[in-house]
Design an enzyme around this catalytic site. Structure first.
Site, short mmCIF file in Angstrom:
data_model
loop_
_atom_site.label_atom_id
_atom_site.label_comp_id
_atom_site.label_asym_id
_atom_site.label_seq_id
_atom_site.Cartn_x
_atom_site.Cartn_y
_atom_site.Cartn_z
N THR A 1 0.83 -1.21 0.00
CA THR A 1 0.00 0.00 0.00
C THR A 1 0.87 1.26 0.00
O THR A 1 0.39 2.33 -0.34
CB THR A 1 -0.91 0.05 1.25
OG1 THR A 1 -0.14 -0.37 2.37
CG2 THR A 1 -2.10 -0.85 1.12
N ASP A 2 2.15 1.11 0.39
CA ASP A 2 2.95 2.35 0.55
C ASP A 2 3.11 3.10 -0.76
O ASP A 2 2.92 4.31 -0.82
CB ASP A 2 4.30 2.08 1.26
CG ASP A 2 5.21 1.07 0.61
OD1 ASP A 2 4.80 0.44 -0.40
OD2 ASP A 2 6.35 0.90 1.09
N GLY B 1 17.53 -11.56 3.06
CA GLY B 1 16.53 -12.19 2.19
C GLY B 1 15.29 -12.66 2.94
O GLY B 1 14.45 -13.36 2.39
N SER C 1 14.00 -6.31 5.82
CA SER C 1 14.56 -5.02 5.40
C SER C 1 15.97 -4.75 5.89
O SER C 1 16.27 -3.68 6.42
CB SER C 1 13.64 -3.87 5.82
OG SER C 1 12.40 -4.07 5.24
N SER C 2 16.83 -5.73 5.68
CA SER C 2 18.23 -5.51 6.05
C SER C 2 18.84 -4.41 5.18
O SER C 2 19.69 -3.65 5.65
CB SER C 2 19.04 -6.79 5.93
OG SER C 2 18.88 -7.33 4.64
N ASP D 1 9.85 0.61 4.54
CA ASP D 1 10.96 -0.04 5.24
C ASP D 1 11.91 1.00 5.84
O ASP D 1 12.31 0.90 7.00
CB ASP D 1 11.76 -0.93 4.28
CG ASP D 1 10.89 -1.96 3.60
OD1 ASP D 1 9.72 -2.12 4.03
OD2 ASP D 1 11.35 -2.61 2.65
N TYR E 1 8.11 -7.23 -8.21
CA TYR E 1 7.77 -6.04 -7.41
C TYR E 1 7.61 -4.84 -8.34
O TYR E 1 6.60 -4.13 -8.29
CB TYR E 1 8.88 -5.77 -6.38
CG TYR E 1 8.54 -4.66 -5.42
CD1 TYR E 1 7.95 -4.92 -4.20
CD2 TYR E 1 8.79 -3.32 -5.75
CE1 TYR E 1 7.62 -3.89 -3.32
CE2 TYR E 1 8.46 -2.30 -4.88
CZ TYR E 1 7.89 -2.58 -3.67
OH TYR E 1 7.55 -1.57 -2.81
C1 GLA Z 1 9.01 -4.15 0.28
C2 GLA Z 1 9.19 -2.67 -0.07
C3 GLA Z 1 8.22 -1.80 0.70
C4 GLA Z 1 6.79 -2.29 0.57
C5 GLA Z 1 6.72 -3.80 0.84
C6 GLA Z 1 5.37 -4.35 0.55
O1 GLA Z 1 9.36 -4.38 1.61
O2 GLA Z 1 10.52 -2.26 0.18
O3 GLA Z 1 8.32 -0.46 0.26
O4 GLA Z 1 6.24 -1.96 -0.66
O5 GLA Z 1 7.67 -4.53 0.07
O6 GLA Z 1 4.44 -3.82 1.42
#
Ligand code: GLA
Length: 382
Positions: A34-35, A120, A124-125, A170, A220
């Protein structure tokens, strides 16, 4: 542990006292994909982090970087940056270059880092690496950059040097997180509210599928394009500038105006934007049972409509559906592997992990890892 190692390593290598910074990974309770659609997200920074020992080195432009976990050193000149996708040093170069692009002047420095955010795993490393280093350089070179700007610059590093056109969640969570608080971030205008993360007798357990399918970054970027295509149609039909302003009734009434795949993607996004708003309200009311049900609804949408789950993640979530010790579960993050987030009764957590690991091993012959997770402060100096 990592923190001590990092400091010791720095001492041994440079024989001087470094400054120490901590940059956490993140979880997200609800609000996935959603971001970048201007919706809400509900992330928090966690107790897994990257630790940096860092100091200026008196040179005009030489950077010496050491990734302790990989036992690799890398030296470069900040005026001669040569990024290579997939190489950790590219993030370091990317951060320096991003600062320069924004008019901030830095000089040479030495940095040693290590961490315990599994790579991985969708925690969010890379955001922690970008934002942690930005936070450290902001401090040691007294650049005076505001925290939200650090998050935005971290996101730019990801776009430019990792080739992932990510949203802001993230980096925002890694920078702005606070102990025991979740962040309700409105990605439309970056306004946010922190509210207490109160799970009562329950805890968060992450089940790590230990897979990261190749598709992750390319798909993505494809999802973003599909959403943009959908928005262009919505703009013509309803005059909206963002998917967050599309109602479910509008969308459903115009199903035939969208290519099938785009309709499915939008149906998920519009539903998810609504779910996050309701879930926030329910969290405030301490109605965790409803939050849990929404997590399952999110998972189903991500899997069936948004197309970013995979067999392993679906399996992990399915295992929890009839388990009375689990309040809610879903895949978390970008998808195609990484972790599921589970809200589980605290007293049941160990048995839950054992049960899940055994089932996963039996089905995929892979060892599932699990992390009991707590919520911590975002990037900071120690
Ligand atoms: C990854 C992206 C985020 C977000 C998520 C899904 O973590 O880095 O910005 O879009 O996927 O919610």
């Amino acid at each position: 542990m990592q923190k001590k190692e990092v400091i010791q390593h720095f001492h041994k290598k440079y024989n001087t006292e470094p400054y120490v910074f901590v940059a956490p990974g993140r979880i997200n309770i609800i609000g996935e994909h959603t971001d970048y659609n201007d919706g809400y997200v509900l992330p928090a920074a966690i107790d897994k982090a990257i630790y940096f020992a860092i100091k200026t080195n008196g040179t005009p432009s030489t950077v010496n970087a050491t990734a302790v976990d990989l036992t690799e050193d890398f030296t470069f000149d900040i005026n001669q940056i040569a990024p290579k996708i997939g190489f950790w040093g590219t993030y370091i170069m990317g951060v320096c270059s991003q600062l320069q692009k924004n008019g901030y002047k830095i000089n040479g420095f030495d940095v040693v880092f290590s961490g315990d955010i599994p790579l991985g795993a969708g925690l969010s490393s890379s955001a922690a690496l970008e934002c942690g280093l930005l936070t450290a350089l902001n401090d040691i070179f007294s650049l005076g950059i505001e925290k939200v700007k650090i998050a935005l610059m971290g996101q730019q590093v990801e776009h430019t040097y990792a080739g992932v056109n990510c949203g802001i969640m993230d980096q925002f969570a890694s920078v702005m997180g606070e102990e025991n608080a979740v962040i309700r971030l409105d990605c439309w205008d970056m306004s946010y509210q922190l509210f207490p993360f109160e799970l009562g007798e329950n805890i968060v357990v992450l089940c790590d599928s230990a897979v990261k399918h190749e598709l992750a970054s390319s798909e993505y970027n494809t999802r973003r394009k599909e959403c943009e295509e959908g928005l262009a149609i919505c703009n013509k039909l309803f005059g909206v500038k963002s998917l967050r302003d599309v109602t479910m009734a509008q969308l459903e009434a115009h199903k035939g105006d969208f290519p099938d795949i785009v309709y499915k993607r939008l149906h998920y996004v519009v539903g998810e934007v609504l779910r996050v708003e309701t879930a926030c309200q329910k969290m405030k009311e301490k109605d965790l049972a409803t939050v849990g049900q929404m997590m399952y609804a999110t998972h189903d949408g991500l899997s069936r409509e948004y197309g970013v789950s995979c067999e392993e993640l679906d399996f992990l979530v399915d295992q929890t559906r009839n388990d009375s010790g689990v309040i809610g579960a879903r895949m978390m993050g970008g998808g195609f592997g990484g972790c599921t987030i589970n809200i589980v009764k605290g007293s049941y957590a160990d048995a839950f992990i054992e049960k899940m690991s055994a089932a996963y091993k039996k089905r995929f012959s892979v060892d599932m890892k699990a992390y009991k997770t707590t919520v911590k402060k975002g990037c900071h100096k120690e």
